[in-house]
Design a protein around this motif. Structure first.
Motif, PDB file in Angstrom:
ATOM      1  N   HIS A   1       0.840  -1.195   0.000  1.00 51.92           N
ATOM      2  CA  HIS A   1       0.000   0.000   0.000  1.00 51.92           C
ATOM      3  C   HIS A   1       0.877   1.249   0.000  1.00 51.92           C
ATOM      4  CE1 HIS A   1      -3.558  -2.391   0.947  1.00 51.92           C
ATOM      5  NE2 HIS A   1      -2.788  -3.056   1.778  1.00 51.92           N
ATOM      6  N   ARG A   2       0.397   2.300  -0.668  1.00 56.04           N
ATOM      7  CA  ARG A   2       1.097   3.579  -0.650  1.00 56.04           C
ATOM      8  C   ARG A   2       0.414   4.481   0.363  1.00 56.04           C
ATOM      9  NH1 ARG A   2       5.946   3.997  -2.418  1.00 56.04           N
ATOM     10  NH2 ARG A   2       5.762   5.912  -3.568  1.00 56.04           N
ATOM     11  N   VAL A   3       1.173   4.977   1.322  1.00 56.76           N
ATOM     12  CA  VAL A   3       0.647   5.918   2.310  1.00 56.76           C
ATOM     13  C   VAL A   3       1.504   7.177   2.277  1.00 56.76           C
ATOM     14  CG1 VAL A   3      -0.329   4.130   3.801  1.00 56.76           C
ATOM     15  CG2 VAL A   3       1.967   4.970   4.258  1.00 56.76           C
ATOM     16  N   THR A   4       0.868   8.306   2.538  1.00 62.59           N
ATOM     17  CA  THR A   4       1.562   9.594   2.531  1.00 62.59           C
ATOM     18  C   THR A   4       1.540  10.172   3.932  1.00 62.59           C
ATOM     19  OG1 THR A   4       0.902   9.989   0.246  1.00 62.59           O
ATOM     20  CG2 THR A   4       1.593  11.911   1.523  1.00 62.59           C
ATOM     21  N   PHE A   5       2.694  10.586   4.413  1.00 61.11           N
ATOM     22  CA  PHE A   5       2.796  11.252   5.703  1.00 61.11           C
ATOM     23  C   PHE A   5       2.604  12.745   5.490  1.00 61.11           C
ATOM     24  CE2 PHE A   5       4.530   7.228   6.761  1.00 61.11           C
ATOM     25  CZ  PHE A   5       4.280   7.068   8.115  1.00 61.11           C
ATOM     26  N   LEU A   6       1.809  13.364   6.361  1.00 59.05           N
ATOM     27  CA  LEU A   6       1.495  14.786   6.265  1.00 59.05           C
ATOM     28  C   LEU A   6       2.087  15.535   7.445  1.00 59.05           C
ATOM     29  CD1 LEU A   6      -2.308  14.331   5.515  1.00 59.05           C
ATOM     30  CD2 LEU A   6      -0.486  14.596   3.840  1.00 59.05           C
ATOM     31  N   LYS A   7       2.689  16.685   7.181  1.00 62.92           N
ATOM     32  CA  LYS A   7       3.210  17.540   8.252  1.00 62.92           C
ATOM     33  C   LYS A   7       2.082  18.427   8.775  1.00 62.92           C
ATOM     34  CE  LYS A   7       8.104  17.929   7.532  1.00 62.92           C
ATOM     35  NZ  LYS A   7       9.194  18.874   7.609  1.00 62.92           N
ATOM     36  N   PRO A   8       2.093  18.717  10.080  1.00 66.30           N
ATOM     37  CA  PRO A   8       1.013  19.532  10.665  1.00 66.30           C
ATOM     38  C   PRO A   8       1.092  21.004  10.252  1.00 66.30           C
ATOM     39  CG  PRO A   8       2.653  18.996  12.325  1.00 66.30           C
ATOM     40  CD  PRO A   8       3.033  18.242  11.085  1.00 66.30           C
ATOM     41  N   PRO A   9      -0.033  21.723  10.388  1.00 68.72           N
ATOM     42  CA  PRO A   9      -0.024  23.163  10.109  1.00 68.72           C
ATOM     43  C   PRO A   9       1.013  23.866  10.990  1.00 68.72           C
ATOM     44  CG  PRO A   9      -2.259  22.377  10.451  1.00 68.72           C
ATOM     45  CD  PRO A   9      -1.344  21.254  10.804  1.00 68.72           C
ATOM     46  N   GLY A  10       1.604  24.913  10.459  1.00 71.58           N
ATOM     47  CA  GLY A  10       2.615  25.644  11.211  1.00 71.58           C
ATOM     48  C   GLY A  10       4.026  25.294  10.795  1.00 71.58           C
ATOM     49  N   GLU A  11       4.200  24.219  10.035  1.00 72.88           N
ATOM     50  CA  GLU A  11       5.524  23.858   9.530  1.00 72.88           C
ATOM     51  C   GLU A  11       5.973  24.916   8.532  1.00 72.88           C
ATOM     52  OE1 GLU A  11       7.634  21.174  10.109  1.00 72.88           O
ATOM     53  OE2 GLU A  11       6.300  20.559  11.736  1.00 72.88           O
ATOM     54  N   ILE A  12       7.246  25.181   8.473  1.00 68.31           N
ATOM     55  CA  ILE A  12       7.789  26.182   7.558  1.00 68.31           C
ATOM     56  C   ILE A  12       8.033  25.535   6.192  1.00 68.31           C
ATOM     57  CG2 ILE A  12       9.654  27.832   7.130  1.00 68.31           C
ATOM     58  CD1 ILE A  12       7.893  28.479   9.579  1.00 68.31           C
ATOM     59  N   VAL A  13       7.339  26.048   5.179  1.00 65.86           N
ATOM     60  CA  VAL A  13       7.507  25.568   3.808  1.00 65.86           C
ATOM     61  C   VAL A  13       7.736  26.782   2.927  1.00 65.86           C
ATOM     62  CG1 VAL A  13       6.416  24.380   1.870  1.00 65.86           C
ATOM     63  CG2 VAL A  13       6.004  23.576   4.197  1.00 65.86           C
TER      64      VAL A  13
ATOM     65  N   GLU B   1      -2.332  24.525   6.568  1.00 70.34           N
ATOM     66  CA  GLU B   1      -2.985  23.239   6.379  1.00 70.34           C
ATOM     67  C   GLU B   1      -1.964  22.116   6.475  1.00 70.34           C
ATOM     68  OE1 GLU B   1      -5.103  23.196   2.718  1.00 70.34           O
ATOM     69  OE2 GLU B   1      -6.297  24.960   3.211  1.00 70.34           O
ATOM     70  N   TRP B   2      -2.461  20.872   6.568  1.00 70.68           N
ATOM     71  CA  TRP B   2      -1.590  19.698   6.548  1.00 70.68           C
ATOM     72  C   TRP B   2      -0.951  19.607   5.174  1.00 70.68           C
ATOM     73  CZ3 TRP B   2      -0.647  16.676  10.773  1.00 70.68           C
ATOM     74  CH2 TRP B   2      -1.456  16.885  11.877  1.00 70.68           C
ATOM     75  N   THR B   3       0.378  19.464   5.121  1.00 71.62           N
ATOM     76  CA  THR B   3       1.082  19.396   3.846  1.00 71.62           C
ATOM     77  C   THR B   3       1.734  18.035   3.664  1.00 71.62           C
ATOM     78  OG1 THR B   3       3.035  20.377   4.886  1.00 71.62           O
ATOM     79  CG2 THR B   3       1.564  21.864   3.713  1.00 71.62           C
ATOM     80  N   GLU B   4       1.729  17.551   2.421  1.00 75.88           N
ATOM     81  CA  GLU B   4       2.326  16.250   2.123  1.00 75.88           C
ATOM     82  C   GLU B   4       3.827  16.322   2.338  1.00 75.88           C
ATOM     83  OE1 GLU B   4       1.194  14.683  -1.658  1.00 75.88           O
ATOM     84  OE2 GLU B   4      -0.931  14.669  -1.147  1.00 75.88           O
ATOM     85  N   TYR B   5       4.359  15.276   2.996  1.00 77.92           N
ATOM     86  CA  TYR B   5       5.792  15.245   3.296  1.00 77.92           C
ATOM     87  C   TYR B   5       6.498  14.158   2.493  1.00 77.92           C
ATOM     88  CZ  TYR B   5      10.134  14.683   5.869  1.00 77.92           C
ATOM     89  OH  TYR B   5      11.454  14.567   6.201  1.00 77.92           O
ATOM     90  N   VAL B   6       6.055  12.897   2.661  1.00 79.22           N
ATOM     91  CA  VAL B   6       6.699  11.788   1.963  1.00 79.22           C
ATOM     92  C   VAL B   6       5.688  10.659   1.773  1.00 79.22           C
ATOM     93  CG1 VAL B   6       7.584  10.671   4.058  1.00 79.22           C
ATOM     94  CG2 VAL B   6       8.767  10.321   1.911  1.00 79.22           C
TER      95      VAL B   6
ATOM     96  N   SER C   1       3.601  13.309  15.453  1.00 71.17           N
ATOM     97  CA  SER C   1       2.813  14.533  15.308  1.00 71.17           C
ATOM     98  C   SER C   1       2.242  14.642  13.889  1.00 71.17           C
ATOM     99  CB  SER C   1       3.650  15.767  15.622  1.00 71.17           C
ATOM    100  OG  SER C   1       4.621  15.967  14.606  1.00 71.17           O
ATOM    101  N   MET C   2       2.658  13.747  13.010  1.00 69.71           N
ATOM    102  CA  MET C   2       2.209  13.756  11.625  1.00 69.71           C
ATOM    103  C   MET C   2       0.881  13.003  11.487  1.00 69.71           C
ATOM    104  SD  MET C   2       5.745  12.939   9.669  1.00 69.71           S
ATOM    105  CE  MET C   2       6.969  14.201   9.426  1.00 69.71           C
ATOM    106  N   ARG C   3       0.301  13.100  10.311  1.00 72.14           N
ATOM    107  CA  ARG C   3      -0.874  12.320   9.945  1.00 72.14           C
ATOM    108  C   ARG C   3      -0.500  11.428   8.771  1.00 72.14           C
ATOM    109  NH1 ARG C   3      -6.231  16.235   9.933  1.00 72.14           N
ATOM    110  NH2 ARG C   3      -6.519  16.223  12.195  1.00 72.14           N
TER     111      ARG C   3
END
Length: 113
Positions: free
Chosen positions: A17-29, A36-41, A80-82
């Motif tokens: 299965h392919r799963v994507t980890f999301l960084k929480p709001p407030g992360e510096i991009v 919002e939650w942003t895709e990480y890996v 802390s990720m989703r």
């Protein structure tokens, strides 16, 4: 008996299965904090579903999808990720480094309602 016991490796063929980890709001991009939650890996994972988990919150009974997710160890992931799988987001409530060998993570995640 020999002091070194045979320890079978986990079957990586089960990571289908392919799963994507999301960084929480407030992360510096890009120099700015996100709102919002942003895709990480995105990684390969093995998923076991446990349906029918009853969660009691605010005197109400809600059904939530509970998943047990196995992935190869990555030092850059934390609880802390989703996780996003097939368009559904999951909160991580337990993330353990199996046998502290830095080879596998076992993650328990609960569907975001």
């Amino acid at each position: 008996m020999h002091p070194l016991k045979y320890k079978p490796k986990k079957n990586t063929g089960l990571l289908k299965h392919r799963v994507t980890f999301l960084k929480p709001p407030g992360e510096i991009v890009g120099g700015w904090p996100t709102t919002e939650w942003t895709e990480y890996v995105t990684v390969w994972a093995g998923i076991e579903t446990q349906k029918g988990r009853r969660v009691f919150e605010a005197a109400a009974v809600q059904m939530q999808d509970l998943k047990k997710i196995s992935i190869r160890y990555r030092a850059d992931l934390n609880d802390s990720m989703r996780i996003r799988h097939k368009g559904q987001d999951y909160d991580i409530f337990s993330m353990s480094n199996d046998d502290e060998n830095n080879e596998w993570y076992t993650i328990l995640a609960r569907e975001v309602l």
